[in-house]
Design a protein around this motif. Structure first.
Motif, PDB file in Angstrom:
ATOM      1  N   ILE A  18       0.840  -1.200   0.000  1.00  0.00           N
ATOM      2  CA  ILE A  18       0.000   0.000   0.000  1.00  0.00           C
ATOM      3  C   ILE A  18       0.874   1.249   0.000  1.00  0.00           C
ATOM      4  O   ILE A  18       0.585   2.216  -0.718  1.00  0.00           O
ATOM      5  CB  ILE A  18      -0.964  -0.013   1.205  1.00  0.00           C
ATOM      6  CG1 ILE A  18      -2.045  -1.076   0.995  1.00  0.00           C
ATOM      7  CG2 ILE A  18      -1.596   1.355   1.414  1.00  0.00           C
ATOM      8  CD1 ILE A  18      -2.940  -1.296   2.196  1.00  0.00           C
ATOM      9  N   ILE A  19       1.946   1.244   0.776  1.00  0.00           N
ATOM     10  CA  ILE A  19       2.856   2.399   0.810  1.00  0.00           C
ATOM     11  C   ILE A  19       3.493   2.613  -0.559  1.00  0.00           C
ATOM     12  O   ILE A  19       3.565   3.743  -1.058  1.00  0.00           O
ATOM     13  CB  ILE A  19       3.922   2.211   1.897  1.00  0.00           C
ATOM     14  CG1 ILE A  19       3.283   2.324   3.277  1.00  0.00           C
ATOM     15  CG2 ILE A  19       5.043   3.234   1.754  1.00  0.00           C
ATOM     16  CD1 ILE A  19       4.193   1.932   4.415  1.00  0.00           C
ATOM     17  N   ILE A  20       3.938   1.527  -1.184  1.00  0.00           N
ATOM     18  CA  ILE A  20       4.533   1.641  -2.521  1.00  0.00           C
ATOM     19  C   ILE A  20       3.519   2.173  -3.518  1.00  0.00           C
ATOM     20  O   ILE A  20       3.823   3.062  -4.326  1.00  0.00           O
ATOM     21  CB  ILE A  20       5.105   0.279  -2.962  1.00  0.00           C
ATOM     22  CG1 ILE A  20       6.301  -0.084  -2.088  1.00  0.00           C
ATOM     23  CG2 ILE A  20       5.492   0.301  -4.432  1.00  0.00           C
ATOM     24  CD1 ILE A  20       6.783  -1.499  -2.263  1.00  0.00           C
ATOM     25  N   LEU A  21       2.287   1.654  -3.463  1.00  0.00           N
ATOM     26  CA  LEU A  21       1.231   2.125  -4.358  1.00  0.00           C
ATOM     27  C   LEU A  21       0.908   3.600  -4.115  1.00  0.00           C
ATOM     28  O   LEU A  21       0.722   4.370  -5.059  1.00  0.00           O
ATOM     29  CB  LEU A  21      -0.028   1.276  -4.179  1.00  0.00           C
ATOM     30  CG  LEU A  21      -1.237   1.678  -5.009  1.00  0.00           C
ATOM     31  CD1 LEU A  21      -0.951   1.466  -6.487  1.00  0.00           C
ATOM     32  CD2 LEU A  21      -2.450   0.883  -4.588  1.00  0.00           C
ATOM     33  N   ALA A  22       0.872   4.007  -2.860  1.00  0.00           N
ATOM     34  CA  ALA A  22       0.569   5.401  -2.530  1.00  0.00           C
ATOM     35  C   ALA A  22       1.667   6.336  -3.035  1.00  0.00           C
ATOM     36  O   ALA A  22       1.384   7.408  -3.581  1.00  0.00           O
ATOM     37  CB  ALA A  22       0.382   5.560  -1.025  1.00  0.00           C
ATOM     38  N   LYS A  23       2.925   5.930  -2.894  1.00  0.00           N
ATOM     39  CA  LYS A  23       4.025   6.757  -3.401  1.00  0.00           C
ATOM     40  C   LYS A  23       3.995   6.839  -4.921  1.00  0.00           C
ATOM     41  O   LYS A  23       4.227   7.900  -5.500  1.00  0.00           O
ATOM     42  CB  LYS A  23       5.363   6.213  -2.915  1.00  0.00           C
ATOM     43  CG  LYS A  23       5.607   6.464  -1.448  1.00  0.00           C
ATOM     44  CD  LYS A  23       6.957   5.957  -1.028  1.00  0.00           C
ATOM     45  CE  LYS A  23       7.172   6.165   0.444  1.00  0.00           C
ATOM     46  NZ  LYS A  23       7.641   7.477   0.769  1.00  0.00           N
ATOM     47  N   LEU A  24       3.687   5.732  -5.570  1.00  0.00           N
ATOM     48  CA  LEU A  24       3.556   5.731  -7.022  1.00  0.00           C
ATOM     49  C   LEU A  24       2.417   6.644  -7.464  1.00  0.00           C
ATOM     50  O   LEU A  24       2.554   7.407  -8.428  1.00  0.00           O
ATOM     51  CB  LEU A  24       3.328   4.305  -7.524  1.00  0.00           C
ATOM     52  CG  LEU A  24       3.155   4.137  -9.014  1.00  0.00           C
ATOM     53  CD1 LEU A  24       4.451   4.489  -9.737  1.00  0.00           C
ATOM     54  CD2 LEU A  24       2.741   2.715  -9.337  1.00  0.00           C
ATOM     55  N   CYS A  25       1.308   6.585  -6.748  1.00  0.00           N
ATOM     56  CA  CYS A  25       0.161   7.457  -7.034  1.00  0.00           C
ATOM     57  C   CYS A  25       0.553   8.921  -6.887  1.00  0.00           C
ATOM     58  O   CYS A  25       0.195   9.748  -7.730  1.00  0.00           O
ATOM     59  CB  CYS A  25      -0.986   7.094  -6.099  1.00  0.00           C
ATOM     60  SG  CYS A  25      -2.422   8.157  -6.240  1.00  0.00           S
ATOM     61  N   PHE A  26       1.293   9.243  -5.833  1.00  0.00           N
ATOM     62  CA  PHE A  26       1.731  10.614  -5.606  1.00  0.00           C
ATOM     63  C   PHE A  26       2.556  11.136  -6.785  1.00  0.00           C
ATOM     64  O   PHE A  26       2.306  12.220  -7.320  1.00  0.00           O
ATOM     65  CB  PHE A  26       2.551  10.680  -4.315  1.00  0.00           C
ATOM     66  CG  PHE A  26       3.251  11.985  -4.091  1.00  0.00           C
ATOM     67  CD1 PHE A  26       2.559  13.084  -3.630  1.00  0.00           C
ATOM     68  CD2 PHE A  26       4.596  12.113  -4.350  1.00  0.00           C
ATOM     69  CE1 PHE A  26       3.195  14.298  -3.430  1.00  0.00           C
ATOM     70  CE2 PHE A  26       5.250  13.312  -4.146  1.00  0.00           C
ATOM     71  CZ  PHE A  26       4.548  14.409  -3.690  1.00  0.00           C
ATOM     72  N   PHE A  27       3.539  10.344  -7.208  1.00  0.00           N
ATOM     73  CA  PHE A  27       4.398  10.782  -8.310  1.00  0.00           C
ATOM     74  C   PHE A  27       3.636  10.840  -9.636  1.00  0.00           C
ATOM     75  O   PHE A  27       3.873  11.729 -10.448  1.00  0.00           O
ATOM     76  CB  PHE A  27       5.623   9.884  -8.422  1.00  0.00           C
ATOM     77  CG  PHE A  27       6.590  10.079  -7.294  1.00  0.00           C
ATOM     78  CD1 PHE A  27       7.221  11.298  -7.100  1.00  0.00           C
ATOM     79  CD2 PHE A  27       6.860   9.061  -6.409  1.00  0.00           C
ATOM     80  CE1 PHE A  27       8.100  11.501  -6.046  1.00  0.00           C
ATOM     81  CE2 PHE A  27       7.741   9.238  -5.361  1.00  0.00           C
ATOM     82  CZ  PHE A  27       8.362  10.464  -5.184  1.00  0.00           C
ATOM     83  N   LEU A  28       2.708   9.917  -9.841  1.00  0.00           N
ATOM     84  CA  LEU A  28       1.912   9.919 -11.062  1.00  0.00           C
ATOM     85  C   LEU A  28       1.004  11.152 -11.127  1.00  0.00           C
ATOM     86  O   LEU A  28       0.875  11.782 -12.177  1.00  0.00           O
ATOM     87  CB  LEU A  28       1.084   8.634 -11.146  1.00  0.00           C
ATOM     88  CG  LEU A  28       0.374   8.370 -12.455  1.00  0.00           C
ATOM     89  CD1 LEU A  28       1.375   8.225 -13.585  1.00  0.00           C
ATOM     90  CD2 LEU A  28      -0.470   7.122 -12.343  1.00  0.00           C
ATOM     91  N   ILE A  29       0.392  11.501 -10.010  1.00  0.00           N
ATOM     92  CA  ILE A  29      -0.464  12.689  -9.948  1.00  0.00           C
ATOM     93  C   ILE A  29       0.356  13.938 -10.231  1.00  0.00           C
ATOM     94  O   ILE A  29      -0.064  14.822 -10.992  1.00  0.00           O
ATOM     95  CB  ILE A  29      -1.164  12.788  -8.577  1.00  0.00           C
ATOM     96  CG1 ILE A  29      -2.199  11.693  -8.436  1.00  0.00           C
ATOM     97  CG2 ILE A  29      -1.823  14.151  -8.395  1.00  0.00           C
ATOM     98  CD1 ILE A  29      -2.724  11.526  -7.032  1.00  0.00           C
ATOM     99  N   ARG A  30       1.541  14.025  -9.648  1.00  0.00           N
ATOM    100  CA  ARG A  30       2.412  15.175  -9.895  1.00  0.00           C
ATOM    101  C   ARG A  30       2.858  15.228 -11.353  1.00  0.00           C
ATOM    102  O   ARG A  30       2.878  16.286 -11.976  1.00  0.00           O
ATOM    103  CB  ARG A  30       3.652  15.102  -8.998  1.00  0.00           C
ATOM    104  CG  ARG A  30       3.392  15.449  -7.568  1.00  0.00           C
ATOM    105  CD  ARG A  30       3.572  16.948  -7.404  1.00  0.00           C
ATOM    106  NE  ARG A  30       3.305  17.380  -6.062  1.00  0.00           N
ATOM    107  CZ  ARG A  30       4.204  17.919  -5.267  1.00  0.00           C
ATOM    108  NH1 ARG A  30       5.442  18.056  -5.664  1.00  0.00           N
ATOM    109  NH2 ARG A  30       3.860  18.321  -4.077  1.00  0.00           N
ATOM    110  N   PHE A  31       3.233  14.074 -11.913  1.00  0.00           N
ATOM    111  CA  PHE A  31       3.727  14.009 -13.285  1.00  0.00           C
ATOM    112  C   PHE A  31       2.649  14.407 -14.281  1.00  0.00           C
ATOM    113  O   PHE A  31       2.921  15.106 -15.260  1.00  0.00           O
ATOM    114  CB  PHE A  31       4.243  12.598 -13.592  1.00  0.00           C
ATOM    115  CG  PHE A  31       4.769  12.440 -14.978  1.00  0.00           C
ATOM    116  CD1 PHE A  31       5.992  12.991 -15.331  1.00  0.00           C
ATOM    117  CD2 PHE A  31       4.048  11.732 -15.926  1.00  0.00           C
ATOM    118  CE1 PHE A  31       6.480  12.849 -16.618  1.00  0.00           C
ATOM    119  CE2 PHE A  31       4.530  11.589 -17.210  1.00  0.00           C
ATOM    120  CZ  PHE A  31       5.756  12.145 -17.556  1.00  0.00           C
TER     121      PHE A  31
END
Length: 72
Positions: A18-31
């Motif tokens: 979940i932490i990995i998915l949340a960090k990926l989501c964060f970077f994807l939203i920013r990108f």
């Protein structure tokens, strides 16, 4: 369902994913420029595991959380 104070091995693995998915989501939203991306990962983590915060804190030596922020 009663909450156990220490998460099992499988719950720890699930929380790590979940932490990995949340960090990926964060970077994807920013990108993709969908916004700042600061609250969506938390919403996703709590959607996937409603005891996410309790389980993370059960493994941590940290016992006090200080949240500081503004609405403007």
């Amino acid at each position: 369902m009663e909450y156990s104070p220490r998460p099992s091995f499988l719950n720890r693995i699930r929380n790590l994913l979940i932490i990995i998915l949340a960090k990926l989501c964060f970077f994807l939203i920013r990108f993709l420029s969908f916004g700042a991306g600061s609250t969506w990962p938390g919403h996703i983590a709590l959607f996937l595991n409603k005891n996410f915060i309790k389980e993370i804190l059960a493994d941590s030596k940290l016992k006090i959380i200080l949240i500081i922020g503004t609405n403007g």
